[in-house]
Scaffold this motif. Structure first.
Motif, PDB file in Angstrom:
ATOM      1  N   GLN A   1       0.812  -1.221   0.000  1.00 13.34           N
ATOM      2  CA  GLN A   1       0.000   0.000   0.000  1.00 13.34           C
ATOM      3  C   GLN A   1       0.846   1.272   0.000  1.00 13.34           C
ATOM      4  OE1 GLN A   1      -2.615   0.988  -0.930  1.00 13.34           O
ATOM      5  NE2 GLN A   1      -4.016  -0.752  -0.885  1.00 13.34           N
ATOM      6  N   CYS A   2       0.166   2.333  -0.283  1.00  9.70           N
ATOM      7  CA  CYS A   2       0.823   3.606  -0.500  1.00  9.70           C
ATOM      8  C   CYS A   2      -0.252   4.655  -0.312  1.00  9.70           C
ATOM      9  CB  CYS A   2       1.345   3.626  -1.939  1.00  9.70           C
ATOM     10  SG  CYS A   2       2.059   5.189  -2.412  1.00  9.70           S
ATOM     11  N   ASN A   3       0.074   5.766   0.319  1.00  8.09           N
ATOM     12  CA  ASN A   3      -0.999   6.766   0.424  1.00  8.09           C
ATOM     13  C   ASN A   3      -0.736   8.009  -0.412  1.00  8.09           C
ATOM     14  OD1 ASN A   3       0.946   7.776   2.027  1.00  8.09           O
ATOM     15  ND2 ASN A   3      -0.174   7.532   3.952  1.00  8.09           N
TER      16      ASN A   3
ATOM     17  N   ALA B   1      -1.875   8.145  -3.307  1.00 10.85           N
ATOM     18  CA  ALA B   1      -3.214   8.274  -3.917  1.00 10.85           C
ATOM     19  C   ALA B   1      -3.217   8.667  -5.393  1.00 10.85           C
ATOM     20  CB  ALA B   1      -4.056   9.275  -3.122  1.00 10.85           C
ATOM     21  N   CYS B   2      -2.313   8.128  -6.178  1.00 12.59           N
ATOM     22  CA  CYS B   2      -2.364   8.385  -7.626  1.00 12.59           C
ATOM     23  C   CYS B   2      -3.688   7.794  -8.145  1.00 12.59           C
ATOM     24  CB  CYS B   2      -1.211   7.708  -8.334  1.00 12.59           C
ATOM     25  SG  CYS B   2       0.377   8.238  -7.679  1.00 12.59           S
ATOM     26  N   SER B   3      -4.340   8.518  -9.011  1.00 16.09           N
ATOM     27  CA  SER B   3      -5.684   8.083  -9.417  1.00 16.09           C
ATOM     28  C   SER B   3      -5.653   6.756 -10.171  1.00 16.09           C
ATOM     29  CB  SER B   3      -6.336   9.152 -10.296  1.00 16.09           C
ATOM     30  OG  SER B   3      -5.696   9.222 -11.545  1.00 16.09           O
ATOM     31  N   TYR B   4      -4.541   6.458 -10.830  1.00 21.63           N
ATOM     32  CA  TYR B   4      -4.483   5.257 -11.665  1.00 21.63           C
ATOM     33  C   TYR B   4      -3.922   4.047 -10.916  1.00 21.63           C
ATOM     34  CZ  TYR B   4       0.163   7.321 -11.860  1.00 21.63           C
ATOM     35  OH  TYR B   4       1.352   7.888 -11.505  1.00 21.63           O
ATOM     36  N   CYS B   5      -3.639   4.219  -9.620  1.00 20.34           N
ATOM     37  CA  CYS B   5      -2.861   3.182  -8.906  1.00 20.34           C
ATOM     38  C   CYS B   5      -3.621   1.862  -8.783  1.00 20.34           C
ATOM     39  CB  CYS B   5      -2.505   3.680  -7.518  1.00 20.34           C
ATOM     40  SG  CYS B   5      -1.485   2.501  -6.635  1.00 20.34           S
ATOM     41  N   VAL B   6      -2.926   0.790  -9.106  1.00 15.68           N
ATOM     42  CA  VAL B   6      -3.533  -0.538  -9.047  1.00 15.68           C
ATOM     43  C   VAL B   6      -3.810  -0.940  -7.594  1.00 15.68           C
ATOM     44  CG1 VAL B   6      -1.294  -1.720  -8.995  1.00 15.68           C
ATOM     45  CG2 VAL B   6      -3.288  -2.904  -9.869  1.00 15.68           C
TER      46      VAL B   6
ATOM     47  N   THR C   1      10.571   5.575  -6.723  1.00 18.16           N
ATOM     48  CA  THR C   1       9.740   6.429  -5.870  1.00 18.16           C
ATOM     49  C   THR C   1       9.113   7.581  -6.628  1.00 18.16           C
ATOM     50  OG1 THR C   1       9.761   7.658  -3.774  1.00 18.16           O
ATOM     51  CG2 THR C   1      11.673   7.928  -5.183  1.00 18.16           C
ATOM     52  N   LYS C   2       8.102   8.173  -5.978  1.00 14.54           N
ATOM     53  CA  LYS C   2       7.571   9.459  -6.456  1.00 14.54           C
ATOM     54  C   LYS C   2       7.731  10.489  -5.340  1.00 14.54           C
ATOM     55  CE  LYS C   2       4.063   7.923  -9.686  1.00 14.54           C
ATOM     56  NZ  LYS C   2       3.104   6.906  -9.348  1.00 14.54           N
ATOM     57  N   THR C   3       8.584  10.184  -4.373  1.00 12.63           N
ATOM     58  CA  THR C   3       8.793  11.112  -3.267  1.00 12.63           C
ATOM     59  C   THR C   3      10.151  11.797  -3.444  1.00 12.63           C
ATOM     60  OG1 THR C   3      10.069   9.656  -1.818  1.00 12.63           O
ATOM     61  CG2 THR C   3       7.670   9.394  -1.789  1.00 12.63           C
TER      62      THR C   3
HETATM   63  S1  SF4 Z   1       1.114   4.570  -8.251  1.00 15.93           S
HETATM   64 FE1  SF4 Z   1       2.877   4.271  -6.936  1.00 15.93          FE
HETATM   65  S2  SF4 Z   1       3.180   6.216  -5.914  1.00 15.93           S
HETATM   66 FE2  SF4 Z   1       1.126   6.273  -6.784  1.00 15.93          FE
HETATM   67  S3  SF4 Z   1      -0.203   5.588  -5.133  1.00 15.93           S
HETATM   68 FE3  SF4 Z   1       0.344   3.770  -6.317  1.00 15.93          FE
HETATM   69  S4  SF4 Z   1       2.172   2.923  -5.310  1.00 15.93           S
HETATM   70 FE4  SF4 Z   1       1.886   5.029  -4.590  1.00 15.93          FE
END
Ligand code: SF4
Lengths: 339, 374
Positions: free
Chosen positions: B91-93, B95-100, B174-176
């Protein structure tokens, strides 16, 4: 809940109070026949309103028929005024659920009554499985929309002119668009799956173009098909489906058309067919040969081998004809929505 | 820097609750979390059930019983990169709209695996038992590699471990911009710091809680200055109005920010999704119109852009990257031979397979894996 079977004078019924009503939206002729011949066999239910009057609970059609025939009183199952309305409603629904298959109008009404009466969890756990409705919020919302929609929708669904899924999709559209969509489906008289395909196509195009379904329904090309006096309902359905596919998948459609043109240009011998992968995805193409006897097979193979080595064949299989985007990357032949 | 500068900043709050399974209460991971999150409430449970209500404030630490090393989920129809995934949490918060991960409804919260000793043991045993092979291992498949790093300090264990291995590289995706812990580590060039990138409009609209693109570029430049090799992933590429301009600008900004010779690879992947994800995206992100694009069902049953669209996206990117660095390894994530041939003029099979191509990039650009016995 206490109830007695006693005769009730119809003039004492509160005919305006219809909160317990679950309409079936079906023609009443068979019931009317039976009532004429045998009278009321199963007593309707009414609730004593505590002020000398009665509220109909179950048997609206039977009671109305009796009134029309000038009957003064009907034996009813009368619940006393202390009966909780919520409990009475649930009892009424419970009996309805086990009476036999329910039609979409009845289902929609039951869902909306239950929505007012029980929690969502309870609805999902106890009632939706019996109603054969998936226990998901968005699905329940659709049934609520359908219940709130006018009789025209319910009657169309009950009579089978439109399928349940189409009725549920249409019920969510704005008023005018919903009416128009309903009219289109009634005119096209197409199968349930095609009805849904058409509606889904319209919805997807509207969502993609950030337009309303009403805007899609108002397109000139769309209406040209519907209004074409030379097409019968089957031809209209087919033409409309093609138009929607072209609008929804413009580049796939363009590729299919280009492929068809290239095939014509290659001049394949009769009995030879080239089939691309579905949606041109992957690299598994098919070559179908139809022949009678070895000489014909050999001649087809020779001809096919010659074509296989030609530049035309390479062109046929290639996707590179990509003038479809302009310089900024805006899809050029994906139809930008015009109002 | 060229192009429009988006000012969105990353919005990630430190977790306010640490929910721990009894079995991993004494783990190093839990101690580190408690040290770095002194105000977080600690909750201990025998077992943390799966289907709980989402709580964005919690990080769960559980005892994981499965395999920590997984293979990249390739299929026979589409070429896979041969990556191994080090599975340390889910999990990840951001919150990308397309996230699986939105589809993982039964695991709604950030979850880490507390039995890190077992994880490290499995990893070491794998690396030691196949010394003849170059191992490319990543951690960003089921979560973001660095999202919780400020509090877990997980990289301070992993990066030095990989520094000791001549037959392995680690990729942190990452996207951080949570890179502080990487600053003084002895990485010996065996860890690739990598970022997912997107066109400015998509990053702004669809990745609202991730670091801004400027922050990502800045973080990448800092990692490069600390000697880390870099990688970038344009995945998912999303077709939208003006996509060429959008993606072109990001490439310009990328190569303004970092020296291309520090980049080991760039991957490209057009948006694809399991059909079940569509209603979720429609429900949760009704303004995300890209989901209504021209998708067809792929050979792996995922929805993909019609092939000609993918080819346009990839060809454009490849041409722009080649202008800057003709030798940079560019690869397609989960694409078929036919698409490779139309975009690159060859298929991975012609070059010994995609894993082989990526191994070569590691050897050439990281100078790693040339001599496993060393
Ligand atoms: S796409 Fe990657 S960065 Fe974005 S919410 Fe999902 S796991 Fe996180």
């Amino acid at each position: 809940m206490n109830a007695l079977f006693i005769p009730v004078r119809l003039e004492n019924l509160d005919w305006q109070e219809r909160s317990f009503e679950i309409r079936s939206c079906t023609p009443d002729s068979r019931l009317a026949d039976s009532l004429d011949r045998f009278g009321i066999l199963v007593p309707p239910w009414v609730l004593d309103n505590g002020a000398g009057g009665y509220i109909p609970v179950d048997g609206f059609k039977r009671l109305s028929h009796a009134r029309e025939k000038g009957v003064a009183s009907v034996e009813c199952r009368v619940f006393d005024s202390t009966a909780a309305r919520g409990d009475l409603l649930l009892t009424r629904i419970e009996t309805k659920l086990f009476e036999g298959p329910l039609n979409p109008a009845e289902k929609a009404r039951i869902v909306s009554l239950l929505w007012e009466t029980v929690s969502f969890e309870h609805l999902c756990e106890k009632y939706l499985p019996v109603l054969q409705i998936p226990a998901r919020r968005e699905v329940v919302d659709r049934w609520l929309c359908l219940a709130a929609r006018g009789d025209a929708f319910l009657e169309a669904a009950v009579s089978g002119k439109i399928c349940d899924r189409a009725a549920l999709l249409l019920a969510e559209w704005e008023d005018a668009a919903g009416e128009k969509g309903l009219g289109i489906l009634k005119d096209l008289r197409c199968s349930a799956s095609i009805q849904v395909e058409i509606l889904e196509g319209i919805i997807q195009i509207a969502l993609r173009d950030d337009a309303s379904v009403g805007d899609v329904l108002g397109r000139r090309d769309f209406n040209a098909v519907l209004d074409d006096p030379h097409l019968n309902h089957r031809q209209k359905t087919q033409t409309l489906r093609s138009l929607l596919t072209r609008l929804r998948f413009p580049r796939l459609r363009a590729r299919e058309e280009r492929f068809a043109n290239e095939v014509r240009r290659v001049r394949l011998p009769g009995g030879v067919q080239i089939v691309p992968p579905p949606s041109f995805e992957g690299d598994h193409w098919q070559l179908n040969l139809h022949f009678c006897g070895i000489p014909e097979l050999q001649s087809l193979l020779d001809e096919t081998r010659r074509i296989a080595g030609s530049p035309a064949m390479a062109k046929l299989m290639s996707s590179t004809q990509q003038e479809s985007m302009d310089e900024t990357g805006t899809p050029g032949n994906s139809l930008t929505f015009r109002k | 820097m060229k192009g429009e500068v988006f000012t969105a900043v990353m919005i990630v709050k430190p977790p306010g609750k640490i929910r721990v399974e009894e079995a991993v209460l004494d783990s190093d991971l839990v101690s580190t979390l408690r040290k770095n999150l002194p105000h977080a409430k600690l909750e201990v449970a025998d077992r943390i059930s799966e289907a709980v209500e989402p709580d964005p404030d919690v990080v769960e630490v559980v005892h994981f019983k499965g395999r920590f090393l997984k293979s990249c989920p390739g299929t026979r129809h589409y070429s896979c990169c041969g990556y191994r995934i080090l599975h340390f949490g889910v999990q990840c918060n951001l919150a990308c709209s397309y996230c699986v991960l939105q589809a993982y409804l039964n695991l709604p919260n950030l979850r880490l695996f507390g039995n890190t000793r077992e994880l490290i043991a499995e990893l070491e045993s794998e690396l030691d038992s196949h010394t003849e092979r170059l191992h490319r291992i990543g951690t960003g498949e089921f979560t973001d590699s660095l999202l919780l790093d400020p509090w877990t300090e997980w990289t301070t264990r992993l990066v030095p471990l990989f520094a000791q291995r001549n037959n392995a590289v680690l990729e942190l995706k990452t996207k951080t911009n949570f890179i502080e812990n990487l600053r003084n580590l002895d990485h010996r060039g065996h860890t690739i710091a990598s970022w997912s990138l997107n066109a400015g409009l998509i990053a702004k609209r669809e990745e609202p809680r991730a670091a801004s693109l400027d922050e990502r570029f800045h973080a990448a430049a800092r990692c490069a200055s600390w000697g880390y090799p870099l990688a970038f992933h344009f995945d998912p590429m999303i077709e939208h109005e003006g996509w060429r301009k959008g993606y072109g600008e990001i490439l310009d900004r990328l190569f303004d920010a970092v020296d291309p010779s520090r980049v080991v690879w760039i991957s490209l992947g057009a948006f694809r999704f399991m059909p079940d994800l569509k209603p979720l995206i429609r429900g949760k992100h009704p303004r995300s119109r890209y989901i209504h694009g021209e998708f067809i069902r792929g050979l792996d049953d995922k929805m993909r852009y019609f092939r000609d669209i993918r080819i346009e996206l990839y060809s454009f990117m490849l041409e722009r990257i080649r202008r800057v660095d003709p030798d940079l390894c560019v690869y397609l994530c989960m694409e078929g031979r036919d698409i490779w041939r139309e975009v690159f003029g060859f298929s991975p099979e012609d070059r010994g397979g995609l894993p082989n191509m990526l191994d070569s990039a590691v050897k050439e650009r990281m100078n790693t894996g040339n001599d496993f016995a060393a």
